[in-house]
Design a protein around this motif. Structure first.
Motif, PDB file in Angstrom:
ATOM      1  N   LYS A   8      -0.065 -22.515 -25.224  1.00  0.00           N
ATOM      2  CA  LYS A   8       0.205 -22.110 -26.605  1.00  0.00           C
ATOM      3  C   LYS A   8       1.651 -21.649 -26.772  1.00  0.00           C
ATOM      4  O   LYS A   8       2.005 -21.056 -27.779  1.00  0.00           O
ATOM      5  CB  LYS A   8      -0.767 -21.013 -27.041  1.00  0.00           C
ATOM      6  CG  LYS A   8      -2.194 -21.532 -27.097  1.00  0.00           C
ATOM      7  CD  LYS A   8      -3.104 -20.882 -28.052  1.00  0.00           C
ATOM      8  CE  LYS A   8      -2.664 -20.632 -29.431  1.00  0.00           C
ATOM      9  NZ  LYS A   8      -3.160 -21.484 -30.469  1.00  0.00           N
ATOM     10  N   LEU A  33       4.920 -25.217 -36.689  1.00  0.00           N
ATOM     11  CA  LEU A  33       4.570 -23.875 -36.223  1.00  0.00           C
ATOM     12  C   LEU A  33       4.588 -22.906 -37.402  1.00  0.00           C
ATOM     13  O   LEU A  33       5.536 -22.888 -38.179  1.00  0.00           O
ATOM     14  CB  LEU A  33       5.591 -23.448 -35.165  1.00  0.00           C
ATOM     15  CG  LEU A  33       5.238 -22.292 -34.258  1.00  0.00           C
ATOM     16  CD1 LEU A  33       3.995 -22.599 -33.433  1.00  0.00           C
ATOM     17  CD2 LEU A  33       6.402 -22.025 -33.322  1.00  0.00           C
ATOM     18  N   ALA A  36       4.844 -17.122 -34.714  1.00  0.00           N
ATOM     19  CA  ALA A  36       5.127 -17.055 -33.277  1.00  0.00           C
ATOM     20  C   ALA A  36       6.029 -15.866 -32.982  1.00  0.00           C
ATOM     21  O   ALA A  36       6.644 -15.303 -33.882  1.00  0.00           O
ATOM     22  CB  ALA A  36       5.806 -18.341 -32.810  1.00  0.00           C
ATOM     23  N   GLU A 123       3.100 -19.126 -29.676  1.00  0.00           N
ATOM     24  CA  GLU A 123       2.414 -19.356 -30.946  1.00  0.00           C
ATOM     25  C   GLU A 123       1.322 -18.313 -31.187  1.00  0.00           C
ATOM     26  O   GLU A 123       0.559 -17.974 -30.274  1.00  0.00           O
ATOM     27  CB  GLU A 123       1.805 -20.758 -30.947  1.00  0.00           C
ATOM     28  CG  GLU A 123       1.188 -21.154 -32.255  1.00  0.00           C
ATOM     29  CD  GLU A 123       0.735 -22.601 -32.276  1.00  0.00           C
ATOM     30  OE1 GLU A 123       0.380 -23.073 -33.357  1.00  0.00           O
ATOM     31  OE2 GLU A 123       0.720 -23.257 -31.205  1.00  0.00           O
TER      32      GLU A 123
END
Length: 143
Positions: A8, A33, A36, A123
């Motif tokens: 991840k 994304l 994060a 993430e």
């Protein structure tokens, strides 16, 4: 810029002459994304830092040019009205290369890489939005 996914997380390399925020915005578009955390190190030749004055409700900007080590780069990716919001802080040092021995840090507005920049981007499972805090004028994470 090059990157590879690791579970991840992503390992990202930003190369000489590239600007960190430009490349991270490109990365976010390519990977889709949404949220994060970011950590990194590297070397830079041109940096613009900001320090937020709550009293004035504005960033005071400082520019640095020369040879700098990026001692610490940390921050996050969230969302602001459907767009990626990349929020980074950086600490740089010239390590006496230029004879000044400065170490400074603040909110990252611009950073041109002189050697390399190595990032780890982890993430998050959820998406987080930003909103303006009425008391400070800062875009904060809406939790």
């Amino acid at each position: 810029m090059k990157y590879i996914k690791d579970g991840k997380s992503y390992i990202v390399r930003i190369d000489r002459g590239e600007e960190i925020l430009d490349k991270l915005n490109e990365f976010v578009k390519e990977t889709d994304l949404k949220a994060a955390t970011i950590t990194g190190i590297g070397a830079s030749s041109e940096v613009e830092l900001g320090v937020y004055s709550v009293k004035k409700r504005e960033y005071i900007k400082n520019k640095y040019e020369g040879e700098f080590e990026i001692l610490s780069l940390t921050g996050n990716i969230t969302q602001d009205a459907g767009d990626a919001y990349i929020h980074l802080h950086i600490m740089i040092s010239d390590g006496l290369v230029q004879g000044t021995g400065i170490t400074v840090g603040g909110h990252l507005n611009k950073c041109i890489i002189s050697g390399t920049c190595e990032l780890r981007i982890d993430e998050c499972e959820n998406t987080y939005q930003r909103r303006v805090d009425d008391k400070t004028g800062i875009k904060i994470i809406d939790i």
